[in-house]
Each structure stands twice: as structure tokens, then as C-alpha cells.
Motif scaffolding. Structure first.
Motif, PDB file in Angstrom:
ATOM      1  N   GLU A 158      38.111  13.129 -23.148  1.00  0.00           N
ATOM      2  CA  GLU A 158      38.668  11.767 -23.153  1.00  0.00           C
ATOM      3  C   GLU A 158      39.838  11.603 -24.334  1.00  0.00           C
ATOM      4  O   GLU A 158      40.806  10.988 -24.104  1.00  0.00           O
ATOM      5  CB  GLU A 158      37.497  10.571 -23.362  1.00  0.00           C
TER       6      GLU A 158
ATOM      7  N   ARG B  19      36.135   8.575 -30.631  1.00  0.00           N
ATOM      8  CA  ARG B  19      35.226   8.152 -30.171  1.00  0.00           C
ATOM      9  C   ARG B  19      33.691   8.437 -30.996  1.00  0.00           C
ATOM     10  O   ARG B  19      33.884   9.380 -31.960  1.00  0.00           O
ATOM     11  CB  ARG B  19      34.852   9.176 -28.872  1.00  0.00           C
TER      12      ARG B  19
ATOM     13  N   LEU C 192      33.415  13.564 -24.243  1.00  0.00           N
ATOM     14  CA  LEU C 192      34.337  12.789 -25.385  1.00  0.00           C
ATOM     15  C   LEU C 192      35.343  13.430 -25.938  1.00  0.00           C
ATOM     16  O   LEU C 192      36.754  12.629 -25.935  1.00  0.00           O
ATOM     17  CB  LEU C 192      33.500  12.232 -26.551  1.00  0.00           C
TER      18      LEU C 192
ATOM     19  N   HIS D  90      36.775  -1.754 -31.182  1.00  0.00           N
ATOM     20  CA  HIS D  90      37.284  -0.672 -30.388  1.00  0.00           C
ATOM     21  C   HIS D  90      38.326   0.144 -31.254  1.00  0.00           C
ATOM     22  O   HIS D  90      39.374   0.471 -30.757  1.00  0.00           O
ATOM     23  CB  HIS D  90      37.835  -0.966 -29.240  1.00  0.00           C
TER      24      HIS D  90
END
Length: 966
Positions: free
Chosen positions: A309, A279, A306, A361
Motif C-alpha cells: 500500500e 501505516r 501495508l 490519518h
């Protein structure tokens, strides 16, 4: 039979006889791998490739592991490799490859090893999945007395974990990215800040630490903390909470922001990869020159969420898991380059590089070879063309590549690399930083294989050798013969190669799982298609077998790979491959058109351009702007209006000849009517798909200019139209359905027009790009020397008749101009200028919706944006994002959807109140795109636009375009 090097150079794409036992050389035969018995525990294209390579090597006792998750969750998603491997005794089923938790992962490791032992396998190949770089998995395999076809557990420990790899890199003088690699040790020291407290902790928890380490007074506290943490992992306990780790990360991130102003910070799980477990935060600080402490703390406050995650994504949030996270400076102008490595534990060789900057991404999309031979050829071409800035840029790249290859080989030797791995770097102009080592074969390994073969020579006889052109084969050889293999020589096959990842994504590159492939055209010459056997037809009927694109794992469907003597050739071949690919199905979305547009963007600009990892999103945004502008046009209405324009011109021309007016109008109407579908069909295709339009505008940008607001053609539009049919794969092919190609009567007219135009150009001795000169000649009413007045009038009449109506193609150029398409450009030094407006997050989000409009929904519902696994909270044990009766703001997280191994946090498109949660079953529930999730009351009422108003606006805009082309 062993072949010479010339044999492989001249026949680079054929599969050689890899069965070394058939060689007349005793030395070569000694490296046979026929007695190797591997179990293939990976999936996707690499599983099919391994099966093919092993069979060619004479390995008959191999088997495959097959996860039931695909076929249970998604019907009709059975592994297509089963069409080839029909022996059920060699197909071994498990619920999932790695399991959903630490306990399941450990269970699966033991299950896989037991399957291997029970079925007579002596080795395990894990491809390029995450199991291939799982130190615990590899160590368990070795402990069980099996071979691992990949780097050994010791190498995995020294190089596979990102924190250990970074420390090793520093120890052997390899350039690394600034940052922190031991935040877990710092978290522990925050809680136990002295040596005495750390030693007391070891005693209290009964940790098995090396006594010599504990007694070493000179050992830095952070290193001692690391050793204690490793002992806690062995025992399976936590010495701090995730909340404490998150707090430490937040503090470290804040310090990074202070140390590196106007920069972002990247968080990376040590066991992540392929975009997983990473991230970036701090976007709000990029434009702030002197951020105060309040702004810095606000930016750093995103870190805890984050971190959770990341740990959730890589399944490292269990008790006793190594939760270390790298905190690194995010190099904004980043190019992602990597070096292919191969070693046997004693020697290590670099096999050139790959540029993987074209990604989104953190997922790679297009991978391009970067070799010293290829760069030298490009430098020579640029020198010949007199492009000095390009020469300088390429020479800089060559120096960076040479340094990276040298450092990579040095690092490989330092960690005792004994198989294939990849040394990954980020490149910033003339500098590079080591990022990580992937201790596995990479998805894009074929790119390297097409550039280099490996020649293994008998140390006692230089004429006695064998050549390996497959890294999968090389890994098997290393697993079987390791120390005996001499260091190979790399042999150039091609100077360039390129790979496009065909993924199940929509036009905005968002995952799109669940579609059914019903037809796939055959590969063409010079195409390597790794598709895990999807294209294999039914062996009994010869018919294509439908295949469900499952979303349980990743989005990759296939790898499309090709080569060239230089990068330009390789891109042109790839463009031809994509253009020739027909892929049909139900609810099927892929990035095939995206790749076609992207590849042609580079062909039209400069294939040696230097895109950064930030390129794709602005490029997609630009493509969205093309679509937004194209949506405003009505080409059929334009054609009708053009006919009226010509009728007006003829009426004015024959104003004093009323008796001839009727026949002239009729003749012109017939001429234009014959061209209606010839012109409109390709225009509609281009206006409908902005990815196709992007590529078309890129390769044709030198064929026009704008003078006083009018489109002026620099090349005959007939030639452009002909090329457009070829570009769209709609050129005349008798065996194809009429709906897919130019219609017969249109092709006849086009070819007749082209023949006339070519003959006329040759008559005046003009080149193809001198169309404007031909136009000037033909606008003269006086006949040139050698032509009678009657002949000249006939020639002029035929020319204008053949080209009448082609002005409409100029509308496509105007779409590009109005969308500021050419503002995204390659400079003379190969750097890419990205206009600032394309980096605007709001514009990016809006264009994403233009490319793929949200699913149809009622005003009082929020529906799933795509299919996948639904999660109501950020991580296990965390509160749900929303509850019934709760008010939410636009941009607030509503749910997470896991699709194709990625966790996507979905935010509210508007503000409102949750009236009812409709999703049943809780976390892990599979949802479909467009499925209602919440009943809501929006804060503002939606007003629908009248379709008649939309049509009126389109015609008005089309009329404005016509003024610039007629």
C-alpha cells in the motif's frame, strides 16, 4: 522603502513594500529580486501566495503551471488564480503535475524544465507539494542551469529522504526514534549475505560503484549494500523483488514487537509526507502484556500488505525505484512538534516551533505556534493564577523547545540547508525524538510568519537593514543572493498564532470531493485566509464565482490563520473567524463546524493543553456520542410538555381562586408562546450539529451543576441564551436574512429581559456568576429592605416571567452528561485524559456512522461510501479483493477508493455473497458517493425500524430529560 523593526511590530499584518529596489540604501537595493523569473509549479493556496509575494517584490516575469487534471476530471474546477493572472502566455498546462508512474514522472520533469527554458524563466518554485522535495526533480533543474527556489539537490539528498536524514541526525547527536532505516540493504544482504557475493552482483549487473568503496574492507556490509543499491537506482534495475522486501520487513517488524512489548510499529516510505506513505500495525498487541510468538507473528503478518500500500501510494513500486521503508517504534503518547528552519548553506536559524498534534490519518488539522516568548508569557500567567502543575508542565515544554531549536539549527548546518525547511519531532512529555526533515516550505508556515520577522542587517552598518515577514520572499532572496545574505535576527511579531485547515470533509472528517462553493463571506479583521483565490469575485460584476472542489489532489480548500498576544487570544480570534464565516454550496461538506467545536473545546478547557496525535479520533467519537444522544430528543415536544407543566403549576397555585385561574393560565400561555422560537431555534441548531454542541458545552460547563438529579443554573440562563445566539452567529444583524439570525420580536424580548436582569443584579450588588444568590433572594416572598410588598411582588413576577421556559436549555447539559462528555478532560498538568471507552475501535466505527450515516442503499447492494477513484485490488498486479460468486465476511476488504491523494481501503459492513460487480471501467474509474458497486445477497436480512416507534422513543426520552430540568 526599508522600514524599522518597530514599524513591523506595530503593523504586523500589513503587506510591506517588498520591492527592495526602491530603498534609499545601496546595500538593501543590492538584494532586489526584480530580475528573478520564476515558474510556479505548485497548486493550492501556496500558488496564490507566491503570485502575490512575487508581485509585491516587483517580480513581473513569473508564470504558473496548471494541471489539466482538475478541469478535465471535475468540471468547473479551473484554477481561481486565473482571475488574477489573465495573460495566457504565463499560464502553462500539463496533464498532471507529477504523473501516475515513474516514467510519467520523469517525462513531466523534463516537460516542466523545457517549459521554463522555452518561456524565459530562470527559476522554479514548487511550494509545499511533493515536487518541492523531489531530489531527482531538483537535480534536473540545476543540471539545466535553472535555480530551484528551495533546498538544493545536495540538501535534498542529505535531509529530504527520511533514511538519509535519520543517519545524518545520528551523526550530529540529534535524538532519533528507535527503529530501522535500511531495510532495503538488509533485504539485499538476505539474498547476498557476504562481501564476495555482493561484489559478484556488482560485476554481474555492471553497476557503476565507486571502486574505493568496493575495496574498503572495513566498510560494514550494510553500508556496502546501500552503496550498491544506489547504483542500481541509477541504472534503473531491481536487485530484489517486492515480495522479498515484504518478507524482510515482516521479519524486522516481528523483532521490533519482541524488543518493545505492548507497542505498535510505524512503517514510513522515505519519500512520503503529509500522511502519505505511512501505516501503523500491531494494535492487537497494545493490551497484551506478554505476547507469545504466535501473536507476534500474526501481528507482523500485516506488514507485507501495508508495504505494498505504501509503495503504491508514493508511486515507488516501479522497477529501479528506491523502495526503502523506515520501520520505527510508534511512540503512543506522541505530540507532533516541528521547528521552522532557514539557511543559506553557511548559516542556519531556527524560527520557533509549531504544535501539529491535532491531526487525523497523519493529516494535520489545527496547527499552533510554540515559541519561547509565548511559553514564557504562559508561564507567567499560570504563576499569577497559582496553577503550579501547569507552570511545571509549561516549563518542561520550554526546555524541550529550546533543545529542539538548538538541534534543528545544528542539523540544518550539517546538511548545508540553503533555503526553508522544517525539522519535525515527536515529543513524549519531557523527551523528544527527531522524526524527519521536510525540505520544503510547510503548509503551516504562516503560523511562524506571524510570530517572527527576519531582520537582515548590513555587517558594516547596523542602522542599514531590511525586514522580511514572508518565508516565500525569504526563499526567493536565498535563491537569488544565497551566500551574500547575512544571518538574520528574528524579531517577535506576536507571541502566538494558529491555523485551521479548511478541508473538503464530512462531519466524520472523511473526504468529500466534488461539492460546489457558491458563496463565501469576506474575511474579517485579523483573519488571513489563504484560499488560492476562490474568494476573489468576478472583476466585472463584483459577484462571487462558483468553484468546484476537486478531488484529484488533496482535500484542502483554504487555510484560516490568525494571531494573538497569547495563545488564548489567538484561539478566541480563530473562533470568531470561524463563527463569522458563511460558506454555502451544493453537495458541499467541509470541516468548518468541526474546527469551531474543537477550538471552543480548548477555549473551554485550557488552550495550553497537550493533545497527542491520538486525540482527534477519540474526540470525534465523543462528538458522535453527543449526536447519538441528541437524536433522541424532540425540543418542540419538550416545549409543549413544559407549557403543560406550567399550566399544572398555575392550576395548583390558583386552586382556591377559580375566578382568577383562567386569566392566569392565559397570561402564562402567552408569555411562553412568545418565547417558543427564542428558545427552540438555537436548541435545534445545537442538537442538529454535534460539533457546535461540543464547543457550546465546553465553554458553558461552569454555568451549571447537578443537585439530586436536577440541573441547577450557576449563571443566569438569559445570559447563556444571549451568548448562545452570539456563539451560533445568530445575534441580531439587520443586514442578514431572518433565517440566519434571531427574529426581531425574539431579540426585543431577549434584550428587555437582559436589561431587567442586569438592573436587578446591580441592585443587589451581585456578580454575573452569582445567579444562584439572586435566585435565593427572589424566592423569598417577604420583600427585602427598601421594597414595598407590591413592588417586590411585581419584581418577582417579572423575573419569573422573563425566565420561564429557559429551563429547557438545561437539557443540553444533560446531553453532555449522558454522553459522558466531560470525561474527556484536561488535567492540572495540561495532559489530556482520554477515557478508555473512546479508544474502542468498534465504538469509533459506530460513532462515525452516527456522524455521517452511510448513503441510502437497497438491502441487496453495496454502494460507494464517497466519491473518488475506484481500485479493485491492493496494488497493480495483485488479485482483486472480490469476485462474482465469492462469499465475503464483515470487515473484509472490498475495494480501495483514492480521494484527495489518500488511498482508503473499504471493508464490508456485513457478511454476504457478491452476486454481480456493477462497476464498469476497472481501476481508476471515478465513482460518486452512493453509486452501486456490487449486487449482493446478505447473510442476514435487514429489518427496518418503524418511524412511529422512533418518534415514540424520542418523546419518552424527552420526557425523562424534562424531569431533570423542570
Amino acid at each position: 522603502m526599508t522600514q524599522t523593526a518597530d514599524y513591523y511590530t506595530n503593523n504586523p499584518l500589513i503587506h510591506k513594500d517588498r520591492c527592495l529596489s526602491q530603498s534609499p540604501s545601496e546595500w538593501v537595493r543590492s538584494f532586489s529580486c526584480e530580475d528573478l523569473k520564476p515558474l510556479i509549479v505548485c497548486r493550492g493556496p501556496i500558488r496564490k501566495e507566491a503570485m502575490d509575494v512575487y508581485e509585491e517584490m516587483g517580480i513581473s516575469h513569473y508564470g504558473i503551471l496548471l494541471s489539466e487534471k482538475d478541469s478535465i476530471v471535475y468540471t468547473n474546477a479551473l484554477a481561481p488564480e486565473l482571475r488574477q493572472l489573465t495573460d495566457p502566455n504565463r499560464v502553462h498546462r500539463v496533464p498532471d503535475y507529477t504523473g501516475a508512474s515513474k516514467e510519467e514522472r520523469v517525462e513531466r520533469i523534463h516537460q516542466i524544465i523545457q517549459i521554463a527554458i522555452d518561456n524565459g524563466y530562470d527559476s522554479i518554485f514548487a511550494g509545499y507539494g511533493f515536487m518541492a522535495e523531489d531530489e531527482e526533480f531538483v537535480a534536473a533543474i540545476e543540471k539545466a542551469g535553472l535555480k530551484f527556489i528551495g533546498p538544493c539537490a545536495a540538501t535534498q539528498a542529505n535531509a529530504g529522504k527520511k533514511d538519509e536524514a535519520k543517519r545524518t541526525a545520528l551523526s550530529v547527536n540529534v535524538s532519533v526514534t528507535p527503529g530501522i532505516d535500511n531495510v532495503t540493504a538488509r533485504t539485499l544482504l538476505k539474498k547476498y549475505p557476504s562481501r564476495d557475493k555482493l561484489l559478484a552482483l556488482v560485476q554481474a549487473e555492471g553497476l557503476a560503484c565507486d571502486k574505493a568503496v568496493l575495496a574498503d574492507q572495513k566498510l560494514p556490509l550494510e553500508d556496502l549494500a546501500d552503496q550498491i543499491l544506489y547504483a542500481s537506482y541509477e541504472k534503473g534495475i531491481d536487485l530484489f523483488s517486492i515480495e522479498e522486501l515484504c518478507a524482510q520487513v515482516q521479519a524486522e517488524v516481528a523483532e521490533m514487537f519482541k524488543k518493545y512489548p505492548q507497542s505498535r510499529v510505524r512503517l514510513k516510505a522515505i519519500g512520503g509526507g503529509g500522511g502519505k506513505g505511512q501505516r501503523i500495525l500491531g494494535a492487537a498487541l497494545l493490551t497484551v502484556k506478554n505476547a507469545d510468538d504466535k501473536l507476534i507473528q500474526q501481528a507482523a503478518a500485516d506488514a507485507p500488505g501495508l508495504v505494498r500500500e505504501i509503495l503504491n501510494e508514493v508511486k515507488a513500486n516501479g522497477v529501479g525505484d528506491n523502495k526503502n521503508v523506515l520501520i520505527e517504534l510508534n511512540i503512543e503518547q506522541t505530540r507532533h512538534n516541528e521547528i521552522q528552519l532557514l539557511g543559506n548553506g553557511q548559516w542556519c536559524i531556527s524560527l520557533g516551533g509549531r504544535d501539529c498534534s491535532l491531526q487525523m490519518h497523519e493529516q494535520k488539522l489545527l496547527e499552533v505556534s510554540s515559541t519561547q516568548e509565548g511559553l514564557l508569557a504562559a508561564i507567567a500567567n499560570a504563576k499569577t493564577a497559582g496553577r503550579k502543575a501547569e507552570v511545571k508542565a509549561l516549563e518542561s515544554d520550554l526546555k524541550v523547545l529550546q533543545r529542539m531549536e538548538e538541534e534543528a539549527a545544528r542539523f540544518g548546518e550539517a546538511v548545508g540547508l540553503d533555503s526553508a525547511s522544517t525539522f519535525e519531532c515527536i515529543v513524549d512529555r519531557d523527551r523528544h525524538y527527531f522524526m524527519e526533515v521536510n525540505t520544503r516550505i510547510q503548509v503551516e508556515h504562516r503560523v511562524t510568519e506571524l510570530c517572527y520577522s527576519l531582520k537582515f542587517t548590513n555587517p558594516k552598518d547596523k542602522k542599514d537593514f531590511f525586514v522580511v515577514d514572508s518565508l516565500v520572499e525569504a526563499m526567493a532572496l536565498l535563491a537569488q543572493h544565497k551566500e551574500r545574505l547575512p544571518k538574520p535576527e528574528r524579531i517577535v511579531r506576536f507571541n502566538a498564532a494558529v491555523e485551521a485547515r479548511l478541508n473538503a470533509t464530512d462531519a466524520s472528517l472523511s473526504p468529500h470531493a466534488g461539492g460546489m462553493i457558491r458563496y463565501w463571506s469576506k474575511p474579517i479583521q485579523d483573519e488571513i485566509r489563504d484560499d488560492q483565490g476562490i474568494s476573489l469575485v468576478n472583476p466585472d460584476t463584483g459577484l462571487f464565482m462558483k468553484y468546484k472542489v476537486a478531488g484529484a489532489y488533496d482535500s484542502n480548500i483554504a487555510l484560516l490563520i490568525t494571531h494573538g498576544e497569547e495563545r488564548q487570544n489567538s484561539f478566541e480570534y480563530l473562533s470568531q473567524i470561524i463563527r463569522s464565516t458563511t460558506l454555502r454550496g451544493t453537495d458541499l461538506a467541509t470541516n468548518l463546524e468541526f474546527h469551531y467545536g474543537l477550538v471552543n473545546w480548548f477555549i473551554g478547557n485550557n488552550v495550553n493543553a497537550k493533545p497527542t496525535t491520538r486525540f482527534v479520533v477519540p474526540y470525534l467519537t465523543l462528538v458522535g456520542m453527543l449526536k447519538e444522544e441528541a437524536n433522541k430528543l424532540d425540543p418542540v415536544f419538550a416545549f409543549v410538555q413544559m407549557k403543560k407543566h406550567y399550566a399544572k403549576l398555575i392550576t395548583e397555585q390558583y386552586a382556591d381562586q377559580p375566578e382568577q385561574l383562567g386569566s392566569a393560565l392565559k397570561a402564562m400561555s402567552e408569555v411562553l408562546d412568545r418565547k417558543g422560537t427564542l428558545i427552540i431555534r438555537p436548541m435545534e441548531r445545537l442538537l442538529e450539529d454535534p460539533h457546535l454542541l461540543s464547543g457550546w458545552l465546553s465553554v458553558h460547563h461552569k454555568n451549571f451543576r447537578i443537585d439530586n438529579g436536577k440541573v441547577v443554573w450557576l449563571r443566569n440562563p438569559l445570559g447563556v441564551l444571549n451568548d448562545t445566539y452570539e456563539y451560533l452567529h445568530m445575534s441580531h444583524r439587520p443586514h442578514k436574512p431572518a433565517a440566519e439570525i434571531i427574529w426581531d420580536h425574539d431579540n426585543e424580548l431577549l434584550q428587555r429581559s437582559l436589561r431587567f436582569s442586569r438592573a436587578l443584579r446591580e441592585k443587589f450588588g451581585l456578580q454575573r456568576d452569582e445567579y444562584f444568590k439572586l435566585n435565593e433572594i427572589l424566592h423569598n416572598e417577604e420583600p427585602p429592605a427598601g421594597f414595598s410588598a407590591a413592588e417586590w411582588e411585581q419584581i418577582r413576577s417579572s423575573h419569573f416571567g422573563y425566565e420561564a421556559g429557559l429551563e429547557l436549555l438545561g437539557m443540553l447539559f444533560l446531553v453532555g452528561i449522558n454522553a459522558k462528555f466531560w470525561d474527556l478532560r484536561v488535567e492540572d498538568d495540561l495532559e489530556i485524559t482520554i477515557p478508555e471507552h473512546l479508544t474502542d475501535p468498534d465504538l469509533q466505527a459506530r460513532m462515525k456512522k452516527i456522524l455521517v450515516p452511510p448513503p441510502a442503499t437497497k438491502a441487496d447492494e453495496i454502494v460507494a461510501v464517497c466519491g473518488g477513484m475506484y481500485y479493485a485490488q491492493e496494488a497493480p498486479g495483485m488479485p482483486a479483493f472480490v469476485a462474482e460468486g465469492m462469499h465475503f465476511e464483515k470487515g473484509q476488504p472490498l475495494y480501495i477508493i483514492e480521494v484527495m491523494k489518500m488511498f482508503n481501503k473499504i471493508t464490508a459492513p456485513f457478511s454476504g455473497t457478491i452476486d454481480k460487480i456493477l462497476i464498469q471501467g476497472g481501476d481508476g474509474t471515478i465513482v460518486q458517493k452512493g453509486q452501486p458497486l456490487f449486487k449482493v445477497t446478505p447473510d442476514e436480512k435487514f429489518v427496518e425500524v418503524d418511524p412511529k416507534e422512533i418518534e415514540r422513543a424520542k418523546r419518552e426520552r424527552t420526557g425523562e430529560y424534562l424531569k431533570a430540568v423542570l
